[in-house]
Scaffold this active site. Sequence first.
Site, short mmCIF file in Angstrom:
data_model
loop_
_atom_site.label_atom_id
_atom_site.label_comp_id
_atom_site.label_asym_id
_atom_site.label_seq_id
_atom_site.Cartn_x
_atom_site.Cartn_y
_atom_site.Cartn_z
N CYS A 76 0.84 -1.19 0.00
CA CYS A 76 0.00 0.00 0.00
C CYS A 76 0.88 1.25 0.00
O CYS A 76 1.63 1.47 -0.94
CB CYS A 76 -1.00 -0.03 1.15
SG CYS A 76 -2.34 1.17 0.97
N HIS A 178 -3.91 -4.94 -0.28
CA HIS A 178 -3.51 -5.49 1.02
C HIS A 178 -3.60 -7.02 0.97
O HIS A 178 -4.68 -7.58 1.13
CB HIS A 178 -4.43 -4.95 2.12
CG HIS A 178 -4.17 -3.52 2.46
ND1 HIS A 178 -3.24 -3.14 3.40
CD2 HIS A 178 -4.70 -2.38 1.96
CE1 HIS A 178 -3.21 -1.82 3.48
NE2 HIS A 178 -4.08 -1.33 2.61
N GLU A 180 -2.74 -9.10 3.15
CA GLU A 180 -3.13 -9.61 4.47
C GLU A 180 -4.63 -9.54 4.69
O GLU A 180 -5.15 -10.14 5.64
CB GLU A 180 -2.38 -8.86 5.57
CG GLU A 180 -2.85 -7.45 5.84
CD GLU A 180 -2.30 -6.39 4.89
OE1 GLU A 180 -2.46 -5.19 5.20
OE2 GLU A 180 -1.72 -6.75 3.83
#
Length: 196
Positions: A76, A178, A180
């Site tokens: 990001c 992202h 994650e």
Amino acid sequence: MIGIVRYGAGNIFSLTAALDRLGIPYGMVHTEADMAQFDRFIIPGVGHAGAAMDKLTASGLVPAIKALNKPTLGICVGMQLLTEYSEEGDSNLLGLFPIKTLKFAADADHKVPHTGWNRVYAEKENPLFKDIPVGSHFYFVHSYFIEYDNSYTLASTDYNIKFSASIWRDNFYAVQFHPEKSGVYGETLLTNFSKL
């Protein structure tokens, strides 16, 4: 083991939770001396690119990051920091990629920030995207994007404009989304990075 660069501009809970789920060992990098114990690095980041660059500069880690020859992944704002310039704060960044970070233009069909799931299309063969089908969905939250440059784009996305969802140069990798927070394919990407 992965060293997560801690410079005060990243909420890392989701990232560490994902690495814990995957059984991928990691530690924190606060100073240049910490870096010797790791064989790869993640630069996270949220918020304002200019402010993030100021914090990274204040950490004293900029020369060490620029000199890295181990696999390094920006996520990001961490991706945006690797470019040379951001319109956000009219900021000069690390310059590891000679490309720019630009602001989205909003319209009736495209709100800013770009938030939610979008398809990502890998454009080059690379182990970072191993076992991830072309066009898989990843989760984005951002108001600024990396200009598309075929020399460095590893994967692209369309949101009113085609932009780089992932870039790659030598040992430096980065993703605007992202991983994650992107389910199974995000976890696949993190696992792939841990094996580069």
